[in-house]
Design a protein around this motif. Sequence first.
Motif, PDB file in Angstrom:
ATOM      1  N   TYR A  19       0.997  -1.258   0.014  1.00 29.09           N
ATOM      2  CA  TYR A  19       0.097  -0.008   0.000  1.00 29.09           C
ATOM      3  C   TYR A  19       0.981   1.255   0.074  1.00 29.09           C
ATOM      4  O   TYR A  19       1.902   1.516   0.807  1.00 29.09           O
ATOM      5  CB  TYR A  19      -0.862   0.024   1.272  1.00 29.09           C
ATOM      6  CG  TYR A  19      -1.590   1.287   1.255  1.00 29.09           C
ATOM      7  CD1 TYR A  19      -3.006   1.271   0.394  1.00 29.09           C
ATOM      8  CD2 TYR A  19      -1.332   2.423   1.966  1.00 29.09           C
ATOM      9  CE1 TYR A  19      -3.630   2.552   0.448  1.00 29.09           C
ATOM     10  CE2 TYR A  19      -2.137   3.815   1.811  1.00 29.09           C
ATOM     11  CZ  TYR A  19      -3.186   3.808   1.086  1.00 29.09           C
ATOM     12  OH  TYR A  19      -4.153   4.748   1.076  1.00 29.09           O
ATOM     13  N   ILE A  20       0.678   2.170  -0.980  1.00 32.07           N
ATOM     14  CA  ILE A  20       1.332   3.407  -1.018  1.00 32.07           C
ATOM     15  C   ILE A  20       0.307   4.562  -0.899  1.00 32.07           C
ATOM     16  O   ILE A  20      -0.500   4.514  -1.880  1.00 32.07           O
ATOM     17  CB  ILE A  20       2.302   3.563  -2.318  1.00 32.07           C
ATOM     18  CG1 ILE A  20       3.153   2.303  -2.320  1.00 32.07           C
ATOM     19  CG2 ILE A  20       2.950   4.908  -2.299  1.00 32.07           C
ATOM     20  CD1 ILE A  20       4.260   2.376  -3.355  1.00 32.07           C
ATOM     21  N   ALA A  21       0.614   5.386  -0.008  1.00 30.72           N
ATOM     22  CA  ALA A  21      -0.262   6.672   0.073  1.00 30.72           C
ATOM     23  C   ALA A  21       0.606   7.749  -0.560  1.00 30.72           C
ATOM     24  O   ALA A  21       1.805   7.904  -0.053  1.00 30.72           O
ATOM     25  CB  ALA A  21      -0.772   7.093   1.444  1.00 30.72           C
ATOM     26  N   ALA A  22       0.450   8.307  -1.659  1.00 25.02           N
ATOM     27  CA  ALA A  22       0.908   9.490  -2.428  1.00 25.02           C
ATOM     28  C   ALA A  22       0.341  10.636  -2.076  1.00 25.02           C
ATOM     29  O   ALA A  22      -0.999  10.942  -2.471  1.00 25.02           O
ATOM     30  CB  ALA A  22       1.571   8.949  -3.681  1.00 25.02           C
ATOM     31  N   ALA A  23       1.283  11.735  -1.784  1.00 24.66           N
ATOM     32  CA  ALA A  23       0.556  13.123  -2.083  1.00 24.66           C
ATOM     33  C   ALA A  23       0.844  13.806  -3.488  1.00 24.66           C
ATOM     34  O   ALA A  23       2.089  13.621  -3.982  1.00 24.66           O
ATOM     35  CB  ALA A  23       1.452  13.998  -0.986  1.00 24.66           C
ATOM     36  N   THR A  24      -0.085  14.512  -3.942  1.00 19.57           N
ATOM     37  CA  THR A  24       0.114  14.809  -5.457  1.00 19.57           C
ATOM     38  C   THR A  24       0.979  16.305  -5.609  1.00 19.57           C
ATOM     39  O   THR A  24       1.632  16.245  -6.509  1.00 19.57           O
ATOM     40  CB  THR A  24      -1.212  15.222  -5.845  1.00 19.57           C
ATOM     41  OG1 THR A  24      -1.850  16.407  -5.043  1.00 19.57           O
ATOM     42  CG2 THR A  24      -2.217  14.254  -6.141  1.00 19.57           C
ATOM     43  N   GLU A  25       1.385  16.909  -4.505  1.00 18.26           N
ATOM     44  CA  GLU A  25       2.017  17.815  -4.646  1.00 18.26           C
ATOM     45  C   GLU A  25       3.497  17.702  -3.855  1.00 18.26           C
ATOM     46  O   GLU A  25       4.122  18.541  -3.410  1.00 18.26           O
ATOM     47  CB  GLU A  25       1.587  19.121  -4.053  1.00 18.26           C
ATOM     48  CG  GLU A  25       0.217  19.539  -4.576  1.00 18.26           C
ATOM     49  CD  GLU A  25       0.213  19.592  -5.909  1.00 18.26           C
ATOM     50  OE1 GLU A  25       0.958  20.464  -6.570  1.00 18.26           O
ATOM     51  OE2 GLU A  25      -0.771  19.450  -6.731  1.00 18.26           O
ATOM     52  N   ASP A  26       4.048  16.403  -3.671  1.00 16.45           N
ATOM     53  CA  ASP A  26       4.879  16.089  -2.797  1.00 16.45           C
ATOM     54  C   ASP A  26       6.324  16.416  -3.675  1.00 16.45           C
ATOM     55  O   ASP A  26       6.461  16.234  -4.928  1.00 16.45           O
ATOM     56  CB  ASP A  26       4.966  14.687  -2.689  1.00 16.45           C
ATOM     57  CG  ASP A  26       6.177  14.084  -1.497  1.00 16.45           C
ATOM     58  OD1 ASP A  26       7.217  14.762  -1.327  1.00 16.45           O
ATOM     59  OD2 ASP A  26       5.774  13.127  -0.642  1.00 16.45           O
ATOM     60  N   VAL A  27       7.355  17.392  -3.069  1.00 17.94           N
ATOM     61  CA  VAL A  27       8.465  17.658  -3.838  1.00 17.94           C
ATOM     62  C   VAL A  27       9.696  16.922  -3.121  1.00 17.94           C
ATOM     63  O   VAL A  27      10.509  17.049  -3.912  1.00 17.94           O
ATOM     64  CB  VAL A  27       8.604  19.268  -3.592  1.00 17.94           C
ATOM     65  CG1 VAL A  27       7.756  20.204  -4.077  1.00 17.94           C
ATOM     66  CG2 VAL A  27       8.697  19.649  -2.094  1.00 17.94           C
ATOM     67  N   LEU A  28       9.442  16.126  -2.138  1.00 19.72           N
ATOM     68  CA  LEU A  28      10.507  15.250  -1.778  1.00 19.72           C
ATOM     69  C   LEU A  28      10.459  13.849  -2.351  1.00 19.72           C
ATOM     70  O   LEU A  28      11.497  13.328  -2.567  1.00 19.72           O
ATOM     71  CB  LEU A  28      10.342  15.228  -0.118  1.00 19.72           C
ATOM     72  CG  LEU A  28      10.573  16.546   0.671  1.00 19.72           C
ATOM     73  CD1 LEU A  28      10.501  16.251   2.076  1.00 19.72           C
ATOM     74  CD2 LEU A  28      11.807  17.185   0.275  1.00 19.72           C
ATOM     75  N   ASP A  56       1.925  16.660   4.783  1.00 15.86           N
ATOM     76  CA  ASP A  56       0.792  16.660   5.311  1.00 15.86           C
ATOM     77  C   ASP A  56       0.127  15.383   5.639  1.00 15.86           C
ATOM     78  O   ASP A  56      -0.774  15.006   6.337  1.00 15.86           O
ATOM     79  CB  ASP A  56      -0.140  16.839   4.131  1.00 15.86           C
ATOM     80  CG  ASP A  56       0.195  18.267   3.686  1.00 15.86           C
ATOM     81  OD1 ASP A  56       0.277  19.201   4.422  1.00 15.86           O
ATOM     82  OD2 ASP A  56      -0.228  18.638   2.395  1.00 15.86           O
ATOM     83  N   PHE A  57       1.055  14.173   5.433  1.00 21.36           N
ATOM     84  CA  PHE A  57       0.706  12.917   6.180  1.00 21.36           C
ATOM     85  C   PHE A  57       1.124  12.646   7.617  1.00 21.36           C
ATOM     86  O   PHE A  57       0.698  11.984   8.248  1.00 21.36           O
ATOM     87  CB  PHE A  57       1.531  11.984   5.303  1.00 21.36           C
ATOM     88  CG  PHE A  57       0.983  11.493   4.129  1.00 21.36           C
ATOM     89  CD1 PHE A  57      -0.187  10.839   3.887  1.00 21.36           C
ATOM     90  CD2 PHE A  57       1.610  11.737   2.918  1.00 21.36           C
ATOM     91  CE1 PHE A  57      -0.871  10.784   2.504  1.00 21.36           C
ATOM     92  CE2 PHE A  57       1.135  11.811   1.712  1.00 21.36           C
ATOM     93  CZ  PHE A  57      -0.057  10.971   1.459  1.00 21.36           C
ATOM     94  N   PRO A  60       1.142  16.266  14.266  1.00 17.29           N
ATOM     95  CA  PRO A  60      -0.312  16.437  14.693  1.00 17.29           C
ATOM     96  C   PRO A  60      -0.781  17.346  13.751  1.00 17.29           C
ATOM     97  O   PRO A  60      -2.135  17.351  13.705  1.00 17.29           O
ATOM     98  CB  PRO A  60      -0.052  17.018  16.068  1.00 17.29           C
ATOM     99  CG  PRO A  60       1.242  17.891  16.004  1.00 17.29           C
ATOM    100  CD  PRO A  60       2.048  16.964  15.117  1.00 17.29           C
ATOM    101  N   SER A  61      -0.466  18.102  13.036  1.00 18.84           N
ATOM    102  CA  SER A  61      -0.970  18.863  12.003  1.00 18.84           C
ATOM    103  C   SER A  61      -1.269  18.484  10.660  1.00 18.84           C
ATOM    104  O   SER A  61      -2.038  19.092   9.937  1.00 18.84           O
ATOM    105  CB  SER A  61      -0.319  20.181  11.676  1.00 18.84           C
ATOM    106  OG  SER A  61       0.852  19.946  11.575  1.00 18.84           O
ATOM    107  N   GLY A  62      -0.770  17.392  10.262  1.00 17.65           N
ATOM    108  CA  GLY A  62      -1.020  16.627   8.702  1.00 17.65           C
ATOM    109  C   GLY A  62      -2.427  16.436   8.604  1.00 17.65           C
ATOM    110  O   GLY A  62      -3.214  15.683   9.162  1.00 17.65           O
ATOM    111  N   THR A  63      -3.029  17.020   7.545  1.00 19.70           N
ATOM    112  CA  THR A  63      -4.429  17.049   7.137  1.00 19.70           C
ATOM    113  C   THR A  63      -4.749  15.408   6.563  1.00 19.70           C
ATOM    114  O   THR A  63      -5.914  15.315   6.386  1.00 19.70           O
ATOM    115  CB  THR A  63      -5.058  18.166   6.383  1.00 19.70           C
ATOM    116  OG1 THR A  63      -4.198  18.166   4.986  1.00 19.70           O
ATOM    117  CG2 THR A  63      -4.622  19.314   7.254  1.00 19.70           C
TER     118      THR A  63
END
Length: 80
Positions: A19-28, A56-57, A60-63
């Motif tokens: 399972y991979i959760a990926a962020a669409t705006e991930d620059v790293l 964002d993953f 405590p503040s990651g939505t």
Amino acid sequence: MADYAPGHFIDLVSPKPLYIAAATEDVLCPLAITERHFKRAGEPKRLDLFEGGHFDFFPPSGTLFEPAVSAMLAWYEETL
């Protein structure tokens, strides 16, 4: 950190569920690279895309933490 390249070994994960959760705006960890590695992975596998950035993953503040963990748990309940 420059030597950390988990994508090089992604084909060794199968037949374990991946399972991979990926962020669409991930620059790293750019989405194009994640998708390229995901295509090499064997089944069963799942890639979920979430709008946001790399951090964002992280609580405590990651939505994206809650929706990503919920999706991950559902995937593993389904496949394990």
